[in-house]
Design an enzyme around this catalytic site. Structure first.
Site, PDB file in Angstrom:
ATOM      1  N   ALA A  13       0.825  -1.216   0.000  1.00 52.69           N
ATOM      2  CA  ALA A  13       0.000   0.000   0.000  1.00 52.69           C
ATOM      3  C   ALA A  13       0.858   1.264   0.000  1.00 52.69           C
ATOM      4  CB  ALA A  13      -0.936   0.003   1.205  1.00 52.69           C
ATOM      5  N   ARG A  92      13.886   7.426   3.384  1.00 54.81           N
ATOM      6  CA  ARG A  92      14.616   8.521   4.034  1.00 54.81           C
ATOM      7  C   ARG A  92      13.962   9.857   3.692  1.00 54.81           C
ATOM      8  NH1 ARG A  92      20.077  10.055   0.564  1.00 54.81           N
ATOM      9  NH2 ARG A  92      19.355   9.283  -1.429  1.00 54.81           N
ATOM     10  N   GLY A 130      13.721  -2.119  -0.239  1.00 55.20           N
ATOM     11  CA  GLY A 130      13.708  -1.248   0.950  1.00 55.20           C
ATOM     12  C   GLY A 130      15.144  -0.921   1.370  1.00 55.20           C
ATOM     13  N   ASN A 131      15.390   0.316   1.710  1.00 55.88           N
ATOM     14  CA  ASN A 131      16.757   0.784   1.997  1.00 55.88           C
ATOM     15  C   ASN A 131      17.184   0.601   3.448  1.00 55.88           C
ATOM     16  OD1 ASN A 131      17.841   1.730  -0.449  1.00 55.88           O
ATOM     17  ND2 ASN A 131      16.459   3.510  -0.399  1.00 55.88           N
ATOM     18  N   ASP A 159      19.794   2.661 -10.366  1.00 55.60           N
ATOM     19  CA  ASP A 159      21.050   3.383 -10.617  1.00 55.60           C
ATOM     20  C   ASP A 159      21.525   3.118 -12.051  1.00 55.60           C
ATOM     21  OD1 ASP A 159      21.338   4.020  -7.663  1.00 55.60           O
ATOM     22  OD2 ASP A 159      21.347   1.844  -7.624  1.00 55.60           O
ATOM     23  N   ARG A 162      19.334   5.006 -14.418  1.00 53.64           N
ATOM     24  CA  ARG A 162      19.660   6.440 -14.322  1.00 53.64           C
ATOM     25  C   ARG A 162      20.953   6.738 -15.092  1.00 53.64           C
ATOM     26  NH1 ARG A 162      18.477   6.791  -7.779  1.00 53.64           N
ATOM     27  NH2 ARG A 162      16.283   7.392  -7.951  1.00 53.64           N
ATOM     28  N   HIS A 187      24.032   0.617  -3.217  1.00 55.79           N
ATOM     29  CA  HIS A 187      22.998   1.590  -3.634  1.00 55.79           C
ATOM     30  C   HIS A 187      23.034   2.734  -2.614  1.00 55.79           C
ATOM     31  CE1 HIS A 187      19.321   3.370  -5.050  1.00 55.79           C
ATOM     32  NE2 HIS A 187      18.745   3.195  -3.874  1.00 55.79           N
TER      33      HIS A 187
HETATM   34  P1  NAD Z   1       6.277   4.292   1.621  1.00 53.42           P
HETATM   35  O1  NAD Z   1       6.440   4.831   3.009  1.00 53.42           O
HETATM   36  O2  NAD Z   1       5.426   5.005   0.659  1.00 53.42           O
HETATM   37  O3  NAD Z   1       5.716   2.803   1.712  1.00 53.42           O
HETATM   38  C1  NAD Z   1       6.295   1.849   2.535  1.00 53.42           C
HETATM   39  C2  NAD Z   1       5.193   0.860   2.888  1.00 53.42           C
HETATM   40  O4  NAD Z   1       5.790  -0.223   3.569  1.00 53.42           O
HETATM   41  C3  NAD Z   1       4.130   1.453   3.824  1.00 53.42           C
HETATM   42  O5  NAD Z   1       2.841   1.232   3.271  1.00 53.42           O
HETATM   43  C4  NAD Z   1       4.329   0.697   5.129  1.00 53.42           C
HETATM   44  O6  NAD Z   1       3.103   0.468   5.824  1.00 53.42           O
HETATM   45  C5  NAD Z   1       4.922  -0.623   4.607  1.00 53.42           C
HETATM   46  N1  NAD Z   1       5.696  -1.374   5.586  1.00 53.42           N
HETATM   47  C6  NAD Z   1       6.519  -0.891   6.549  1.00 53.42           C
HETATM   48  N2  NAD Z   1       7.029  -1.928   7.254  1.00 53.42           N
HETATM   49  C7  NAD Z   1       6.544  -3.063   6.700  1.00 53.42           C
HETATM   50  C8  NAD Z   1       6.690  -4.450   6.997  1.00 53.42           C
HETATM   51  N3  NAD Z   1       7.431  -4.865   8.018  1.00 53.42           N
HETATM   52  N4  NAD Z   1       6.022  -5.343   6.226  1.00 53.42           N
HETATM   53  C9  NAD Z   1       5.238  -4.936   5.218  1.00 53.42           C
HETATM   54  N5  NAD Z   1       5.041  -3.641   4.896  1.00 53.42           N
HETATM   55  C10 NAD Z   1       5.703  -2.730   5.631  1.00 53.42           C
HETATM   56  O7  NAD Z   1       7.751   4.066   1.047  1.00 53.42           O
HETATM   57  P2  NAD Z   1       8.174   3.826  -0.483  1.00 53.42           P
HETATM   58  O8  NAD Z   1       8.370   5.133  -1.142  1.00 53.42           O
HETATM   59  O9  NAD Z   1       7.272   2.805  -1.088  1.00 53.42           O
HETATM   60  O10 NAD Z   1       9.646   3.221  -0.252  1.00 53.42           O
HETATM   61  C11 NAD Z   1       9.816   1.940   0.333  1.00 53.42           C
HETATM   62  C12 NAD Z   1      11.305   1.667   0.553  1.00 53.42           C
HETATM   63  O11 NAD Z   1      11.967   1.577  -0.726  1.00 53.42           O
HETATM   64  C13 NAD Z   1      12.060   2.763   1.312  1.00 53.42           C
HETATM   65  O12 NAD Z   1      12.986   2.152   2.206  1.00 53.42           O
HETATM   66  C14 NAD Z   1      12.804   3.504   0.229  1.00 53.42           C
HETATM   67  O13 NAD Z   1      13.937   4.175   0.714  1.00 53.42           O
HETATM   68  C15 NAD Z   1      13.165   2.356  -0.677  1.00 53.42           C
HETATM   69  N6  NAD Z   1      13.567   2.697  -2.050  1.00 53.42           N
HETATM   70  C16 NAD Z   1      14.570   1.954  -2.584  1.00 53.42           C
HETATM   71  C17 NAD Z   1      14.978   2.192  -3.884  1.00 53.42           C
HETATM   72  C18 NAD Z   1      16.110   1.393  -4.473  1.00 53.42           C
HETATM   73  O14 NAD Z   1      16.570   1.717  -5.591  1.00 53.42           O
HETATM   74  N7  NAD Z   1      16.583   0.342  -3.808  1.00 53.42           N
HETATM   75  C19 NAD Z   1      14.344   3.190  -4.645  1.00 53.42           C
HETATM   76  C20 NAD Z   1      13.310   3.921  -4.068  1.00 53.42           C
HETATM   77  C21 NAD Z   1      12.938   3.668  -2.753  1.00 53.42           C
HETATM   78  C1  LMR Z   2      16.462   6.274  -4.727  1.00 57.86           C
HETATM   79  O1  LMR Z   2      17.602   6.036  -5.117  1.00 57.86           O
HETATM   80  O2  LMR Z   2      15.677   7.019  -5.348  1.00 57.86           O
HETATM   81  C2  LMR Z   2      15.965   5.590  -3.489  1.00 57.86           C
HETATM   82  O3  LMR Z   2      16.951   4.788  -2.895  1.00 57.86           O
HETATM   83  C3  LMR Z   2      15.362   6.541  -2.509  1.00 57.86           C
HETATM   84  C4  LMR Z   2      16.404   7.346  -1.789  1.00 57.86           C
HETATM   85  O4  LMR Z   2      16.387   7.373  -0.559  1.00 57.86           O
HETATM   86  O5  LMR Z   2      17.245   7.971  -2.457  1.00 57.86           O
END
Ligand code: NAD
Ligand code: LMR
Length: 326
Positions: A13, A92, A130-131, A159, A162, A187
């Site tokens: 969600a 973050r 997730g980061n 990355d 990008r 990352h």
């Molecule tokens: P968001 O806050 O919009 O959504 C996160 C969702 O995860 C929320 O709905 C929350 O309720 C749910 N959640 C939290 N803990 C949970 C658990 N234990 N089990 C199941 N669901 C859980 O965040 P987002 O924008 O969707 O980002 C999610 C993650 O992805 C962040 O850590 C973000 O930094 C990371 N991210 C990583 C990359 C990458 O390239 N690796 C890119 C973008 C974002």
């Molecule tokens: C990104 O690279 O866009 C994600 O990892 C989100 C962030 O914290 O930068």
């Protein structure tokens, strides 16, 4: 009839999960002939929001969706899954580095690793988004001792994409004209987007740009792109992250193109002098669902120094969460 594939998304969600679920349901991951069963996982406070996502998915009447299984526990959500997108975690904010999320997010991945170990298919493929994604993948995999560590990877594909987009813009060509991009390491801001091997229609792209642009503009732009998006949007990348997650798992399952490779963070095996014990971004090829690190590329001192800096950071992250490693 083709058996449906079970695909889990944690944080379904949230911003990325919301984009990802609909693209997978539409067939963007496994193609237009492969039915899917979506396992959508959230934490209990987001159960209502998850119900809304399920209602919307149902309202799309997607031909490929055979069932939707919402849940608020990983043991239920990961049962018999073939593919898992581990997205659910805190993002973050401005003025934070991704590793600042380690203490908040790391525990999620130890719990989820144990659940995957107990109930997922033995050849499950798990992409950690997730980061801080590389270290979270290490935590999940080390808490899943009965699964091959090769079942896990963490996302470098955003990355990689990008880097392709920035280089294509600089050269005034299309991204599809470029091959053999590499993003090494973590990352994070220490990642090393490396264009030494990139080919532009078969010729060296590195020679087509100046050293100053490469070192002083290209590399920092890719390293800081996530932060730039947070500054612009007031929220971290979501649709582009979902798109990269689809690219990553699609290529893992269906194979990389014959004349190219992609960047994925996988368990380091000593290749390129990176010590095992971390998830490190490498150039990889995928065939028959297996990932192999591209061997034997030459790396000069400039590259080696950057590759080692990212390795060092991953080792520091590992030390910070040592108590969570299984
Ligand atoms: P968001 O806050 O919009 O959504 C996160 C969702 O995860 C929320 O709905 C929350 O309720 C749910 N959640 C939290 N803990 C949970 C658990 N234990 N089990 C199941 N669901 C859980 O965040 P987002 O924008 O969707 O980002 C999610 C993650 O992805 C962040 O850590 C973000 O930094 C990371 N991210 C990583 C990359 C990458 O390239 N690796 C890119 C973008 C974002
Ligand atoms: C990104 O690279 O866009 C994600 O990892 C989100 C962030 O914290 O930068």
């Amino acid at each position: 009839m083709t058996q449906p594939i079970r695909i889990a998304i944690t944080g379904a969600a949230g911003n990325i999960g919301y984009a990802l679920a609909f693209r997978i349901a539409a067939g963007d991951l496994l193609g237009s002939q492969q039915p899917v069963i979506l396992h959508l996982i959230e934490i209990p406070p987001a159960a209502n929001a998850l119900e809304g996502v399920v209602m919307e998915l149902s309202d799309c009447a997607f031909p490929l969706v055979r069932n939707i299984v919402p849940s608020t526990t990983p043991e239920e959500g990961f049962r018999d899954i073939d593919i898992g997108f581990l997205v659910g975690a805190k993002p973050r904010g401005p003025d934070m580095e991704r590793k600042d999320l380690l203490q908040d997010n790391a525990r999620i991945f130890s719990v989820q690793g144990k659940a995957l170990n107990a109930v997922a298919k033995r050849d499950v493929r798990v992409l950690v988004v997730g980061n801080p994604a590389n270290t979270n993948a290490l935590i999940a995999s080390s808490n899943a001792p009965d699964l091959d560590p090769g079942c896990f990877s963490s996302m470098m594909r955003l990355d990689h994409n990008r880097a392709l987009a920035q280089l294509a813009a600089k050269l005034d060509v299309h991204v599809t004209d470029l091959r053999q991009m590499i993003v090494w390491g973590n990352h994070s801001a220490t990642q090393f987007p490396d264009i030494a091997q990139v080919l532009l229609r078969g010729r060296s792209a590195r020679e087509a740009v100046s050293w100053d642009w490469y070192r002083d503009q290209f590399i920092p732009t890719i390293q800081q792109r996530g932060a730039a998006i947070i500054k612009a949007r007031g929220a971290s990348s979501a649709a582009s992250a979902a798109s990269a997650a689809i690219d990553a798992v699609r290529d893992w399952v269906r194979g990389t193109p014959a004349d190219d490779w992609v960047s994925m963070a996988v368990p380091a095996d000593g290749s390129y002098g990176i010590e095992p014990g971390i998830f490190y971004g490498y150039p990889v090829k995928c065939r028959g669902g297996k990932v192999s690190i591209v061997p034997g590329l030459s790396c000069d001192d400039f590259a080696r120094e950057r590759m080692r800096a990212s390795e060092r950071e991953l080792r520091e992250e590992r030390t910070a969460i040592e108590q969570l490693l299984g």
